[in-house]
Design a protein around this motif. Structure first.
Motif, short mmCIF file in Angstrom:
data_model
loop_
_atom_site.label_atom_id
_atom_site.label_comp_id
_atom_site.label_asym_id
_atom_site.label_seq_id
_atom_site.Cartn_x
_atom_site.Cartn_y
_atom_site.Cartn_z
N LEU A 90 0.86 -1.17 0.00
CA LEU A 90 0.00 0.00 0.00
C LEU A 90 0.90 1.22 0.00
O LEU A 90 1.76 1.36 0.88
N VAL A 91 0.72 2.08 -1.00
CA VAL A 91 1.52 3.29 -1.12
C VAL A 91 0.60 4.50 -1.01
O VAL A 91 -0.18 4.78 -1.93
N VAL A 92 0.65 5.18 0.12
CA VAL A 92 -0.16 6.38 0.32
C VAL A 92 0.67 7.57 -0.19
O VAL A 92 1.83 7.72 0.16
N GLY A 93 0.02 8.40 -1.02
CA GLY A 93 0.78 9.40 -1.76
C GLY A 93 1.33 8.80 -3.03
O GLY A 93 2.21 9.37 -3.68
N VAL A 97 -0.42 -3.89 -5.82
CA VAL A 97 0.01 -2.59 -5.31
C VAL A 97 -1.19 -1.65 -5.29
O VAL A 97 -1.78 -1.35 -6.33
N ILE A 98 -1.54 -1.19 -4.11
CA ILE A 98 -2.64 -0.24 -3.95
C ILE A 98 -2.04 1.14 -3.80
O ILE A 98 -1.15 1.36 -2.98
N GLU A 140 -8.47 -9.96 1.66
CA GLU A 140 -7.06 -9.88 1.30
C GLU A 140 -6.48 -8.59 1.87
O GLU A 140 -6.48 -7.55 1.23
N LYS A 141 -6.00 -8.66 3.11
CA LYS A 141 -5.56 -7.42 3.76
C LYS A 141 -4.11 -7.45 4.23
O LYS A 141 -3.53 -6.41 4.56
N SER A 142 -3.48 -8.61 4.29
CA SER A 142 -2.12 -8.71 4.84
C SER A 142 -1.12 -7.98 3.95
O SER A 142 -1.02 -8.27 2.75
N LEU A 143 -0.38 -7.06 4.54
CA LEU A 143 0.55 -6.22 3.79
C LEU A 143 2.00 -6.62 4.05
O LEU A 143 2.40 -6.83 5.19
N ASP A 144 2.77 -6.69 2.97
CA ASP A 144 4.22 -6.87 3.07
C ASP A 144 4.92 -5.53 3.20
O ASP A 144 6.01 -5.45 3.76
N LEU A 145 4.28 -4.49 2.67
CA LEU A 145 4.95 -3.20 2.58
C LEU A 145 3.94 -2.06 2.70
O LEU A 145 2.91 -2.07 2.01
N LEU A 146 4.24 -1.11 3.57
CA LEU A 146 3.45 0.11 3.70
C LEU A 146 4.39 1.28 3.44
O LEU A 146 5.39 1.44 4.13
N VAL A 147 4.07 2.07 2.42
CA VAL A 147 4.92 3.20 2.03
C VAL A 147 4.11 4.48 2.18
O VAL A 147 2.99 4.60 1.65
N LEU A 148 4.67 5.46 2.89
CA LEU A 148 3.97 6.72 3.15
C LEU A 148 4.78 7.87 2.58
O LEU A 148 5.86 8.19 3.06
N THR A 149 4.25 8.47 1.50
CA THR A 149 4.96 9.55 0.82
C THR A 149 4.12 10.81 0.70
O THR A 149 4.55 11.79 0.08
N GLN A 150 2.91 10.83 1.25
CA GLN A 150 2.02 11.97 1.08
C GLN A 150 2.64 13.25 1.64
O GLN A 150 3.36 13.21 2.63
N GLY A 151 2.36 14.35 0.97
CA GLY A 151 2.93 15.61 1.46
C GLY A 151 2.47 16.79 0.63
O GLY A 151 1.69 16.65 -0.32
N ILE A 152 2.96 17.95 1.01
CA ILE A 152 2.61 19.18 0.31
C ILE A 152 3.81 20.11 0.35
O ILE A 152 4.54 20.16 1.35
N LEU A 153 4.03 20.83 -0.73
CA LEU A 153 5.06 21.85 -0.79
C LEU A 153 4.34 23.20 -0.78
O LEU A 153 3.61 23.53 -1.71
N THR A 154 4.53 23.95 0.29
CA THR A 154 3.79 25.20 0.42
C THR A 154 4.64 26.24 1.14
O THR A 154 5.49 25.89 1.96
N THR A 155 4.39 27.50 0.82
CA THR A 155 5.05 28.61 1.52
C THR A 155 4.07 29.31 2.45
O THR A 155 4.41 30.32 3.06
N ALA A 156 2.86 28.77 2.56
CA ALA A 156 1.85 29.38 3.43
C ALA A 156 2.18 29.14 4.89
O ALA A 156 2.88 28.19 5.25
#
Length: 286
Positions: free
Chosen positions: A6-9, A31-32, A72-88
């Motif tokens: 599962l790759v968030v972001g 790959v989700i 089917e829920k068992s995960l081998d890999l969890l990847v977290l890449t979510q984000g934001i580029l901001t000057t606020a």
């Protein structure tokens, strides 16, 4: 080897490149990818999209509850890449968390907490933020960790990065204490990468940033190769040492001489994190 990831972001940039790399390694892998918007192209047949607003704690909880209810829920890999580029400056979500910090820190920790039951005993968790430059715990504003009253972009970056260092150690320690498996928690630094995230900047900053990333940056595919390879190598080395967390640089190398956190400091970050997250989950829906 078939992998369920599962790759968030994972709908663009580094996350999408990591997702594509995993999907291409084996047709048997699943790959989700999750984010706000579905990509215009999903490159591999074994990739699927599931929508998620990763800045909302409530949305994350609903998402993870739904995910854990699937056969089917068992995960081998969890990847977290979510984000934001901001000057606020500080921009609060309806749940009262700064949006940048919600994406870069609090939401990521909630995803880990809620998906732990779905992670296999030897799963890898890769948090892509900045495992290279986390500062000493003494650099944090301990009386205002979520920067409600002392917000600034450098402070927000430092708090998210440094608290991530603390939390991967917290997850690893809790796992070891309770004999919950040998999952490995990685905080990864991507370096300078040529992605479309520069389009989020004000117009007058886009040109210089494009030039800089063009000169110094690598492609998302190269970044994905370094981070994936480095994470698995760090996990293998760490297990031999009885260590279940690692920080890696943009070449996938283990970062030496990381700042030392005391058990008390790690506990304070952990307690703060869950208080902010759980308070957000109690916020009435708008």
């Amino acid at each position: 080897m078939a992998t369920r990831a599962l790759v968030v972001g994972g709908t663009g940039g580094i996350g999408y490149a990591i997702a594509c790399r995993i999907a291409a390694e084996s047709n048997s892998s699943t790959v989700i990818i999750s984010g706000r918007n579905k990509p215009s192209e999903i490159r591999h047949a074994n990739m699927e999209f599931r929508p998620l607003d990763a800045s909302s704690m409530r949305s994350i909880k609903q998402y993870t509850d739904a995910y854990k209810s699937t056969p089917e829920k068992s995960l081998d890999l969890l990847v977290l890449t979510q984000g934001i580029l901001t000057t606020a400056g500080r921009t609060e979500t309806p749940e009262g968390i700064d949006r940048k910090m919600a994406l870069h820190f609090y939401g990521r920790q909630l995803l880990i907490r809620e998906l732990l039951p779905a992670l296999k005993d030897d799963a890898k968790v890769i948090i892509v933020l900045d495992g290279l430059r986390g500062k000493s715990p003494t650099s944090l504003n301990w009386e205002d960790l979520d920067l409600k009253t002392h917000y600034g972009l450098p402070a927000a970056a430092n708090h998210c990065i440094s608290m991530t260092d603390a939390m991967i150690q917290a997850h690893a320690a809790r796992q070891k204490e309770q004999n919950l498996g040998r999952r490995h928690f990685v905080h990864a630094y991507p370096g300078v990468v040529n992605t479309k995230i520069v389009e989020c900047l004000p117009w007058y900053m886009r040109g210089p940033t494009r030039v800089l990333t063009g000169l110094l940056g690598v492609s998302p595919d190269v970044c994905a190769e370094h981070l994936c390879k480095g994470s698995y190598e760090a996990a293998a080395a760490g297990e031999k040492e009885g260590r279940f967390w690692s920080c890696i640089d943009d070449k996938g190398r283990l970062v030496p001489n990381k700042p030392v956190w005391s058990e008390e400091q790690i506990k304070k970050v952990e307690e703060h994190t869950w208080k902010v997250v759980d308070d957000a989950l109690k916020t009435p829906a708008s």
